[in-house]
Design a protein around this motif. Sequence first.
Motif, PDB file in Angstrom:
ATOM      1  N   PRO A  28       0.811  -1.219   0.000  1.00 46.87           N
ATOM      2  CA  PRO A  28       0.000   0.000   0.000  1.00 46.87           C
ATOM      3  C   PRO A  28       0.847   1.273   0.000  1.00 46.87           C
ATOM      4  N   ARG A  29       0.180   2.363  -0.276  1.00 45.65           N
ATOM      5  CA  ARG A  29       0.819   3.679  -0.268  1.00 45.65           C
ATOM      6  C   ARG A  29       0.736   4.245   1.140  1.00 45.65           C
ATOM      7  N   LEU A  30       1.869   4.675   1.688  1.00 42.74           N
ATOM      8  CA  LEU A  30       1.920   5.324   2.994  1.00 42.74           C
ATOM      9  C   LEU A  30       1.847   6.823   2.740  1.00 42.74           C
ATOM     10  N   SER A  31       0.656   7.368   2.890  1.00 44.03           N
ATOM     11  CA  SER A  31       0.401   8.772   2.589  1.00 44.03           C
ATOM     12  C   SER A  31       0.535   9.614   3.852  1.00 44.03           C
ATOM     13  N   VAL A  32       1.262  10.736   3.738  1.00 42.52           N
ATOM     14  CA  VAL A  32       1.510  11.628   4.870  1.00 42.52           C
ATOM     15  C   VAL A  32       0.830  12.966   4.605  1.00 42.52           C
ATOM     16  N   PHE A  33       0.047  13.432   5.578  1.00 39.40           N
ATOM     17  CA  PHE A  33      -0.517  14.781   5.535  1.00 39.40           C
ATOM     18  C   PHE A  33      -0.016  15.534   6.755  1.00 39.40           C
ATOM     19  N   ARG A  34       0.579  16.690   6.507  1.00 40.59           N
ATOM     20  CA  ARG A  34       1.150  17.482   7.588  1.00 40.59           C
ATOM     21  C   ARG A  34       0.403  18.809   7.675  1.00 40.59           C
ATOM     22  N   SER A  35      -0.223  19.056   8.815  1.00 39.66           N
ATOM     23  CA  SER A  35      -0.830  20.362   9.065  1.00 39.66           C
ATOM     24  C   SER A  35       0.112  21.142   9.975  1.00 39.66           C
ATOM     25  N   ASN A  36      -0.256  22.356  10.314  1.00 40.48           N
ATOM     26  CA  ASN A  36       0.608  23.144  11.188  1.00 40.48           C
ATOM     27  C   ASN A  36       0.748  22.509  12.560  1.00 40.48           C
ATOM     28  N   ALA A  37      -0.315  21.904  13.062  1.00 44.45           N
ATOM     29  CA  ALA A  37      -0.299  21.384  14.426  1.00 44.45           C
ATOM     30  C   ALA A  37      -0.091  19.877  14.503  1.00 44.45           C
ATOM     31  N   ASP A  38      -0.602  19.130  13.539  1.00 42.10           N
ATOM     32  CA  ASP A  38      -0.605  17.674  13.640  1.00 42.10           C
ATOM     33  C   ASP A  38      -0.071  17.031  12.363  1.00 42.10           C
ATOM     34  N   ILE A  39       0.092  15.712  12.435  1.00 44.81           N
ATOM     35  CA  ILE A  39       0.513  14.938  11.271  1.00 44.81           C
ATOM     36  C   ILE A  39      -0.338  13.672  11.212  1.00 44.81           C
ATOM     37  N   TYR A  40      -0.740  13.290  10.008  1.00 42.32           N
ATOM     38  CA  TYR A  40      -1.628  12.157   9.791  1.00 42.32           C
ATOM     39  C   TYR A  40      -1.002  11.248   8.739  1.00 42.32           C
ATOM     40  N   VAL A  41      -1.100   9.939   8.932  1.00 43.61           N
ATOM     41  CA  VAL A  41      -0.626   8.981   7.938  1.00 43.61           C
ATOM     42  C   VAL A  41      -1.704   7.937   7.689  1.00 43.61           C
ATOM     43  N   GLN A  42      -1.723   7.432   6.461  1.00 47.38           N
ATOM     44  CA  GLN A  42      -2.675   6.395   6.079  1.00 47.38           C
ATOM     45  C   GLN A  42      -1.973   5.366   5.216  1.00 47.38           C
ATOM     46  N   LEU A  43      -2.391   4.126   5.343  1.00 46.95           N
ATOM     47  CA  LEU A  43      -2.005   3.079   4.406  1.00 46.95           C
ATOM     48  C   LEU A  43      -3.166   2.924   3.434  1.00 46.95           C
ATOM     49  N   ILE A  44      -2.923   3.174   2.155  1.00 45.66           N
ATOM     50  CA  ILE A  44      -4.000   3.242   1.178  1.00 45.66           C
ATOM     51  C   ILE A  44      -3.785   2.207   0.080  1.00 45.66           C
ATOM     52  N   ASP A  45      -4.845   1.453  -0.198  1.00 48.62           N
ATOM     53  CA  ASP A  45      -4.892   0.535  -1.333  1.00 48.62           C
ATOM     54  C   ASP A  45      -5.595   1.277  -2.459  1.00 48.62           C
ATOM     55  N   ASP A  46      -4.826   1.767  -3.436  1.00 49.14           N
ATOM     56  CA  ASP A  46      -5.402   2.567  -4.522  1.00 49.14           C
ATOM     57  C   ASP A  46      -6.209   1.724  -5.501  1.00 49.14           C
ATOM     58  N   ASP A  47      -5.927   0.432  -5.591  1.00 45.77           N
ATOM     59  CA  ASP A  47      -6.697  -0.424  -6.494  1.00 45.77           C
ATOM     60  C   ASP A  47      -8.166  -0.474  -6.074  1.00 45.77           C
ATOM     61  N   ASN A  48      -8.410  -0.570  -4.774  1.00 48.63           N
ATOM     62  CA  ASN A  48      -9.775  -0.653  -4.258  1.00 48.63           C
ATOM     63  C   ASN A  48     -10.254   0.650  -3.633  1.00 48.63           C
ATOM     64  N   SER A  49      -9.436   1.692  -3.706  1.00 47.08           N
ATOM     65  CA  SER A  49      -9.765   3.002  -3.110  1.00 47.08           C
ATOM     66  C   SER A  49     -10.156   2.844  -1.639  1.00 47.08           C
ATOM     67  N   ALA A  50      -9.301   2.156  -0.889  1.00 46.82           N
ATOM     68  CA  ALA A  50      -9.617   1.870   0.506  1.00 46.82           C
ATOM     69  C   ALA A  50      -8.440   2.236   1.403  1.00 46.82           C
ATOM     70  N   THR A  51      -8.768   2.769   2.570  1.00 44.85           N
ATOM     71  CA  THR A  51      -7.766   3.024   3.590  1.00 44.85           C
ATOM     72  C   THR A  51      -7.666   1.777   4.462  1.00 44.85           C
ATOM     73  N   LEU A  52      -6.475   1.217   4.547  1.00 42.40           N
ATOM     74  CA  LEU A  52      -6.273  -0.016   5.304  1.00 42.40           C
ATOM     75  C   LEU A  52      -6.016   0.262   6.780  1.00 42.40           C
TER      76      LEU A  52
END
Length: 119
Positions: A28-52
């Motif tokens: 899966p894709r390890l996607s990182v989103f960084r805001s000013n205060a926090d950080i979020y990560v997701q494991l994403i299966d792009d074939d099925n458009s699902a967050t694992l």
Amino acid sequence: MRTSAKLSRRQNIRYRIRAKIAGTAQKPRLSVFRSNADIYVQLIDDDNSATLASASSRDKDIAAQKGNKSEKSKLVGQAIARKAKDLGIETVVFDRGGNLYHGRVKQVAEGAREGGLVF
């Protein structure tokens, strides 16, 4: 550089990155989103458009920890690595989300590697 110019530049970088990488159920894709205060990560299966799996610095166990944002980012990386191991995932594709591989984004990657993920 104005804020809107920074955002549009980062968005263009995100589009270039996403054109090249994609996650599957096994890697899966390890996607990182960084805001000013926090950080979020997701494991994403792009074939099925699902967050694992997902983790963030707002999770109760991480938010309760002492430390600065960079130290908490490393904990987020370790948390997502534990969740990936529980799902039987060992390799991922890293998506820095248009951010520079520096600071908190780098700490997430290092924490995930320490947790046993390969990318």
